[in-house]
Design an enzyme around this catalytic site. Structure first.
Site, PDB file in Angstrom:
ATOM      1  N   GLN A 129      53.202  35.119  90.386  1.00 14.55           N
ATOM      2  CA  GLN A 129      51.796  35.498  90.526  1.00 14.55           C
ATOM      3  C   GLN A 129      51.490  35.898  91.962  1.00 14.55           C
ATOM      4  O   GLN A 129      50.803  36.890  92.216  1.00 14.55           O
ATOM      5  CB  GLN A 129      50.895  34.320  90.115  1.00 14.55           C
ATOM      6  CG  GLN A 129      49.413  34.624  90.223  1.00 14.55           C
ATOM      7  CD  GLN A 129      48.953  35.658  89.209  1.00 14.55           C
ATOM      8  OE1 GLN A 129      49.181  35.504  88.026  1.00 14.55           O
ATOM      9  NE2 GLN A 129      48.301  36.714  89.682  1.00 14.55           N
ATOM     10  N   CYS A 162      44.123  34.672  89.335  1.00 14.41           N
ATOM     11  CA  CYS A 162      45.363  34.810  88.564  1.00 14.41           C
ATOM     12  C   CYS A 162      45.082  34.950  87.065  1.00 14.41           C
ATOM     13  O   CYS A 162      45.901  35.502  86.341  1.00 14.41           O
ATOM     14  CB  CYS A 162      46.283  33.630  88.825  1.00 14.41           C
ATOM     15  SG  CYS A 162      45.623  32.033  88.330  1.00 14.41           S
ATOM     16  N   HIS A 165      53.649  29.035  91.711  1.00  7.68           N
ATOM     17  CA  HIS A 165      53.613  30.196  90.817  1.00  7.68           C
ATOM     18  C   HIS A 165      54.014  31.442  91.621  1.00  7.68           C
ATOM     19  O   HIS A 165      53.200  32.311  91.898  1.00  7.68           O
ATOM     20  CB  HIS A 165      52.197  30.342  90.256  1.00  7.68           C
ATOM     21  CG  HIS A 165      52.111  31.175  89.015  1.00  7.68           C
ATOM     22  ND1 HIS A 165      53.202  31.799  88.445  1.00  7.68           N
ATOM     23  CD2 HIS A 165      51.053  31.495  88.227  1.00  7.68           C
ATOM     24  CE1 HIS A 165      52.811  32.456  87.365  1.00  7.68           C
ATOM     25  NE2 HIS A 165      51.519  32.294  87.216  1.00  7.68           N
ATOM     26  N   ASP A 191      41.105  29.534  91.454  1.00  2.74           N
ATOM     27  CA  ASP A 191      41.908  29.213  90.263  1.00  2.74           C
ATOM     28  C   ASP A 191      41.102  28.196  89.458  1.00  2.74           C
ATOM     29  O   ASP A 191      40.143  27.603  89.978  1.00  2.74           O
ATOM     30  CB  ASP A 191      43.259  28.628  90.737  1.00  2.74           C
ATOM     31  CG  ASP A 191      44.247  28.368  89.598  1.00  2.74           C
ATOM     32  OD1 ASP A 191      44.046  28.901  88.485  1.00  2.74           O
ATOM     33  OD2 ASP A 191      45.231  27.613  89.824  1.00  2.74           O
ATOM     34  N   ARG A 208      51.547  42.083  87.935  1.00  8.67           N
ATOM     35  CA  ARG A 208      52.539  41.101  87.495  1.00  8.67           C
ATOM     36  C   ARG A 208      53.761  41.834  86.933  1.00  8.67           C
ATOM     37  O   ARG A 208      54.903  41.486  87.194  1.00  8.67           O
ATOM     38  CB  ARG A 208      51.956  40.187  86.403  1.00  8.67           C
ATOM     39  CG  ARG A 208      50.877  39.218  86.847  1.00  8.67           C
ATOM     40  CD  ARG A 208      51.423  38.163  87.772  1.00  8.67           C
ATOM     41  NE  ARG A 208      52.499  37.394  87.176  1.00  8.67           N
ATOM     42  CZ  ARG A 208      52.340  36.339  86.351  1.00  8.67           C
ATOM     43  NH1 ARG A 208      51.127  35.910  86.067  1.00  8.67           N
ATOM     44  NH2 ARG A 208      53.381  35.692  85.849  1.00  8.67           N
ATOM     45  N   ARG A 259      58.869  28.645  82.353  1.00 12.51           N
ATOM     46  CA  ARG A 259      57.543  28.097  82.674  1.00 12.51           C
ATOM     47  C   ARG A 259      57.534  26.654  82.183  1.00 12.51           C
ATOM     48  O   ARG A 259      57.718  26.394  80.989  1.00 12.51           O
ATOM     49  CB  ARG A 259      56.442  28.905  81.983  1.00 12.51           C
ATOM     50  CG  ARG A 259      55.111  28.167  81.957  1.00 12.51           C
ATOM     51  CD  ARG A 259      53.943  29.027  81.576  1.00 12.51           C
ATOM     52  NE  ARG A 259      53.613  29.953  82.645  1.00 12.51           N
ATOM     53  CZ  ARG A 259      52.461  30.631  82.714  1.00 12.51           C
ATOM     54  NH1 ARG A 259      51.560  30.490  81.756  1.00 12.51           N
ATOM     55  NH2 ARG A 259      52.223  31.447  83.713  1.00 12.51           N
TER      56      ARG A 259
END
Ligand code: CP
Ligand code: NVA
Length: 301
Positions: free
Chosen positions: A132, A260, A129, A220, A288, A102
Site C-alpha cells: 500500500q 488506503c 502494509h 486509516d 496498487r 495477507r
C-alpha cells in the site's frame, strides 16, 4: 531484494527503482504495450483476512504480466488447520514462483521467507502494509512531481499503515508528522527508526498540530481487521482524530488526501473531504496494481 516483507528492509534506491518501474508499467498498460515479464510463472496468494484491492490487483497484475495467480484462502489450506508455516513454505516453494500473503502476525511472513526458497510479498500484516505504501508514494510523486520538501501527516491509529508510511516517507526524504492517541502510538521499532531522522519526524496527540503545513494528509480506519471486537472502545479513543475541513485548513492549500481504503466516512474522514479528494484516493487505489506489478517483476522475473 529477495522479498518484500516490510519497508524497513528496503533501501531508498530500491524504493525509487520500484516506483520508476511502476510508472513505466502504468504507461505501457495505458498505451497497450504488452509486458509479459512473468510468462510461465505462478503466484500463490494466501489470504487469512478479507481483501478487495489486494486480491484483485495482484490477480489482475499477475495476469497482465503473463503469469498465473492462484487464490489460496486460509480456510481451505492446511495452514488454517494448524500445519506449520515452515512446512507450508517448503512445500509451496516446490510448486510456485512466488507467494503473496495477507495475515495477522509479521512473524508468519518472515518465517515463510526464512523457510521457503521463493520470493515472499507481504500483502498486509498487523505490523505493516508495504504494498500500500509503495502505491501511496507512487501517487504522491505522480501528483506532486517529486518528494522534495514535502510533509506527510498521518492522523489516527499507530498501526500497520502508519508504520509503513513513517518508514517509507522518511526513506524517500519527506518530513513526517503523526497524530495518534497516547495508547495507540506506533511500536518502539518504528519510533526508534524515526528518531534517527531528527526533526524530520514529529509525533503528537494533537491532530491540528500535526497537520500544520502538511502537503499530504493520510488516515486509516479506527478499528483494523481483527480488532472489530474493540470497535466501540476505539470509537471513543479516536474521537477528533478525523480528517475534516477544520484540519484541512491547517494544511497547505494544495494538500492532497490519501486513504488506503476501505474508508469509514464520518469516522476517520468526513464524506466532504473524502469526495473532494476522490480523484487522488482512487488513483492511489489504481496504483496498487502498478506498484505491485513492479514488485513482482523485481522479485520474480
Ligand atoms: N487497502 C487495501 O489493502 O485494501 P484491501 O483490504 O481491499 O485489500
Ligand atoms: N489498518 C487497516 C488497513 C486495511 C487495508 C487494517 O489492517 O484493516
Amino acid at each position: 531484494m529477495k522479498h518484500l516483507l516490510k519497508m524497513l528492509d528496503l533501501s531508498t534506491e530500491e524504493i525509487i527503482d520500484i516506483l520508476n518501474l511502476a510508472d513505466q508499467l502504468k504507461y505501457e498498460l495505458k498505451h497497450g504495450i504488452p509486458h509479459p515479464h512473468l510468462k510461465g510463472k505462478t503466484l500463490g496468494m494466501i489470504f487469512q483476512k478479507a481483501s478487495t484491492r489486494t486480491r484483485v490487483s495482484f490477480e489482475t497484475g499477475m495476469y497482465q504480466l503473463g503469469g498465473y495467480p492462484l487464490f489460496l484462502s486460509s480456510n481451505d489450506l492446511q495452514i488454517g488447520r494448524g500445519e506449520p508455516v515452515q512446512d507450508t513454505a517448503r512445500v509451496l516453494s516446490r510448486y510456485l514462483s512466488g507467494i503473496m500473503i495477507r495475515t495477522f502476525e509479521q512473524k508468519e511472513v518472515e518465517d515463510l521467507a526464512e523457510y521457503g526458497s521463493i520470493p515472499i510479498i507481504n500483502g498486509l500484516t498487523d505490523f505493516c502494509h508495504p504494498c500500500q505504501v509503495l502505491a501511496d508514494l507512487m501517487t504522491i510523486r505522480e501528483f506532486k512531481g517529486s518528494f522534495d520538501g514535502l510533509k506527510m501527516c498521518f492522523i489516527g491509529d499507530g498501526n500497520n499503515m502508519a508504520n509503513s508510511l513513517i518508514v517509507g516517507c522518511l526513506k524517500v526524504g519527506m518530513s513526517v508528522s503523526i497524530a495518534c492517541p497516547d495508547d495507540y502510538q506506533p511500536p518502539k521499532e518504528i519510533l526508534d527508526f524515526a528518531k534517527g531522522y531528527g526533526d524530520k519526524f514529529e509525533m503528537t496527540n494533537s491532530p491540528m498540530q500535526a497537520a500544520k503545513g502538511a502537503d499530504v494528509l493520510i488516515t486509516d480506519v479506527w478499528a483494523s481487521m481483527g480488532q472489530e471486537g474493540e470497535a466501540e472502545k476505539r470509537k471513543k479513543a479516536f474521537e477528533g482524530y478525523q480528517i475534516n475541513d477544520e484540519l484541512m485548513a491547517q494544511a497547505n492549500e494544495d494538500a492532497m488526501v490519501l486513504h488506503c481504503l476501505p474508508a469509514h466516512r464520518e469516522e476517520e474522514i468526513t464524506e466532504k473531504v473524502f469526495e473532494a479528494h476522490a480523484n487522488e484516493i482512487f488513483e492511489e487505489a489504481e496504483n496498487r496494481l502498478h506498484a505491485q506489478k513492479a514488485v513482482m517483476v523485481k522479485l520474480m522475473a
